[in-house]
Design a protein around this motif. Structure first.
Motif, mmCIF file in Angstrom:
data_model
loop_
_atom_site.group_PDB
_atom_site.id
_atom_site.type_symbol
_atom_site.label_atom_id
_atom_site.label_comp_id
_atom_site.label_asym_id
_atom_site.label_seq_id
_atom_site.Cartn_x
_atom_site.Cartn_y
_atom_site.Cartn_z
ATOM 1 N N LEU A 1 44.843 39.028 41.204
ATOM 2 C CA LEU A 1 45.727 37.995 40.473
ATOM 3 C C LEU A 1 45.654 36.929 41.074
ATOM 4 O O LEU A 1 45.974 35.041 41.048
ATOM 5 C CB LEU A 1 46.109 38.543 39.296
ATOM 6 N N SER B 1 38.996 34.515 36.414
ATOM 7 C CA SER B 1 38.272 33.341 35.420
ATOM 8 C C SER B 1 39.100 33.927 34.094
ATOM 9 O O SER B 1 38.702 35.039 33.971
ATOM 10 C CB SER B 1 36.971 33.510 34.992
ATOM 11 N N ARG C 1 44.799 35.868 43.875
ATOM 12 C CA ARG C 1 43.502 35.474 44.428
ATOM 13 C C ARG C 1 42.679 33.931 42.716
ATOM 14 O O ARG C 1 42.308 32.389 43.000
ATOM 15 C CB ARG C 1 42.585 35.159 44.689
ATOM 16 N N GLY C 2 43.427 34.938 42.008
ATOM 17 C CA GLY C 2 42.820 34.055 40.175
ATOM 18 C C GLY C 2 41.638 34.800 39.756
ATOM 19 O O GLY C 2 40.637 34.871 40.320
ATOM 20 N N VAL D 1 41.434 29.318 34.824
ATOM 21 C CA VAL D 1 41.903 30.216 35.499
ATOM 22 C C VAL D 1 43.376 31.224 35.591
ATOM 23 O O VAL D 1 44.572 30.794 35.920
ATOM 24 C CB VAL D 1 42.157 30.184 37.373
ATOM 25 N N LEU D 2 43.414 32.042 35.466
ATOM 26 C CA LEU D 2 45.483 33.163 35.438
ATOM 27 C C LEU D 2 45.537 33.354 36.261
ATOM 28 O O LEU D 2 44.097 34.775 37.395
ATOM 29 C CB LEU D 2 44.999 34.655 34.470
ATOM 30 N N THR D 3 46.416 34.118 36.873
ATOM 31 C CA THR D 3 46.966 34.138 38.515
ATOM 32 C C THR D 3 48.547 35.082 38.079
ATOM 33 O O THR D 3 49.164 34.704 36.746
ATOM 34 C CB THR D 3 47.275 32.932 39.378
ATOM 35 N N GLN D 4 48.960 35.105 39.164
ATOM 36 C CA GLN D 4 50.079 36.429 38.776
ATOM 37 C C GLN D 4 51.425 35.140 38.383
ATOM 38 O O GLN D 4 52.397 35.826 38.115
ATOM 39 C CB GLN D 4 50.502 36.808 40.207
ATOM 40 N N THR D 5 50.939 33.912 38.501
ATOM 41 C CA THR D 5 52.090 32.942 38.213
ATOM 42 C C THR D 5 52.432 32.931 36.278
ATOM 43 O O THR D 5 53.095 32.480 35.601
ATOM 44 C CB THR D 5 51.821 32.023 37.956
ATOM 45 N N ASP D 6 51.233 34.171 35.576
ATOM 46 C CA ASP D 6 50.932 33.912 34.061
ATOM 47 C C ASP D 6 52.188 35.034 33.857
ATOM 48 O O ASP D 6 51.450 35.478 32.456
ATOM 49 C CB ASP D 6 49.783 33.506 34.216
#
Length: 417
Positions: free
Chosen positions: A346, A351, A348-349, A390-395
């Motif tokens: 997450l 998809s 790194r991101g 792209v979903l990351t830890q901020t989501d």
């Protein structure tokens, strides 16, 4: 058809199970006497049964509820051949270890629907490998094979349709109906079994067993079948766009199972309440009278009662509450399917397409892309329109998860691991 006198057949007909019977009046008299043992066979082709098998499971349950004895016949022997009924090609042949593993998985299902033990109406396990594996070929052909007419066997749907469509039918599969008939005779001899039940596609196989019992042992045996159960759209029960609706919780979560029933088409609710729940007929008649938006209450009750049978009352009520929270209050719901993704991934991101596919909200990455482009994908309640997202830890929300939604009814929680 006159009104049956036995509780078993009255309920059988009232709930819409009846299709054909070899001798309804005599079977009714036998059931009325209280001395009835019946069986259904299940080949071990997968580690779990699915909703397409549920009608037959419910038949055994109805038999036991009426005070009679059901036998669950596991096809440890016949699975090595494969039933050609309803199939357009030969089944994949399984080895002994695969079959044993599948039988163990299937047995989990039956312990939730039937009571097993030593009582007069307690269910019994049987495995046709116990008598089929040791058969001597020449003596079997001489003693039993001579009672089967190839001309007649070719007329049964399971064989005729394959030949008409010019689909290959192996000699191995052609033997299946002979072995199924022999199963009935063995169960009659070993356990006093007088009844074989099954779907309408099994009629020819069942009749063969009834006739073999008469010819070999002069036994009066009976066959009883149900109509083919399809959904309003014409699809077979147990099959959806997302795949099979499995009965074991390790193959499909209780929540997803509940949701399958909640999504029942309006035209199927009445029939499914009768066939797949234990609700009294009077209560079902009341639910059948609901119209418009009120029919959703009947669907919720169908989903909860069907899930309670397969997974227990607590799991069913938890699934119903999760759905209420998710759809009614916009919450996450404690019982939604959960998937873990490495926090490093997450960071790194990941998809969005890959994540929707990984969480089983789309059957393929192509479907996930179409879902996003069509506006049906949401992340934490907000619409996702960019298929390159792209979903990351901020989501990750304050509650510690990412909530993914496909349409209004399919959801999953992603938690960092």
């Amino acid at each position: 058809m006159s009104e049956p006198k036995s509780e078993f057949l009255r309920d059988f007909i009232a709930r819409g199970y009846f299709h054909q019977c070899t001798d309804l009046d005599s079977l009714d008299a036998l059931a009325l006497s209280g001395d009835l043992t019946g069986y259904i066979g299940f080949d071990a082709t997968a580690e779990s049964l699915h909703v397409g098998n549920l009608v037959q499971i419910m038949l055994l349950r109805r038999l036991q509820q009426a005070g009679h004895r059901p036998i669950v016949l596991m096809g440890g022997g016949t699975t090595k051949i494969g039933d050609p009924s309803g199939k357009e090609e030969t089944r994949k042949l399984l080895g002994p270890d695969d079959i044993a593993r599948n039988i163990a998985g299937i047995q989990q299902t039956f312990t939730r629907f039937l009571s097993f033990g030593d009582g007069a109406s307690d269910a019994l396990w049987a495995n046709n490998a116990d008598w089929l594996d040791g058969l001597a070929y020449i003596p079997f052909l001489r003693d039993y094979g001579r009672h089967f007419s190839v001309n007649r066997m070719l007329s049964f749907d399971s064989i005729r349709l394959r030949l008409e469509r010019e689909h290959p039918l192996s000699f191995l599969e052609f033997n299946y109906m002979v072995l199924q008939a022999y199963d009935f005779l063995e169960l009659a001899r070993r356990h006093g079994c007088r009844l074989q039940m099954g779907g309408s596609d099994q009629w020819g196989n069942i009749v063969n067993g009834v006739e073999l019992g008469r010819r070999i042992d002069n036994r009066a045996l009976f066959g009883l079948t149900t109509p083919l159960i399809t959904m309003a759209g014409g699809a077979k029960m147990g099959k959806t766009a997302a795949g099979a609706v499995w009965l074991n919780p390790d193959k499909l979560s209780p929540y997803d199972y509940w949701q399958f029933w909640r999504d029942t088409a309006d035209g199927d609710v009445s029939r499914f309440l009768r066939v797949f729940t234990d609700l009294p007929i009077k209560e079902i008649i009341r639910l059948e009278s609901l119209r418009g938006q009120e029919i959703n209450a009947a669907k919720i009750q169908l989903a909860t009662e069907a899930t309670a049978l397969a997974h227990g009352r607590a799991a069913a009520e938890a699934a119903a509450e999760t759905a209420r929270q998710t759809f009614g209050e916009g919450g996450a719901g404690d019982d939604l399917p959960r998937f873990e993704v490495a926090l490093s991934d997450l960071a790194r991101g990941v998809s969005a397409i890959d994540l929707f596919h990984r969480c089983r909200l789309a059957s393929s990455k192509s479907e996930a892309r179409r879902l996003i482009k069509g506006g049906g994908a949401r992340v934490n309640g907000r619409a996702l329109s960019d298929d390159a997202a792209v979903l990351t830890q901020t989501d990750i929300t304050a509650e510690g998860f990412i909530k993914l939604s496909a349409g209004k009814k399919k959801h999953a929680l992603v938690r960092p691991a």
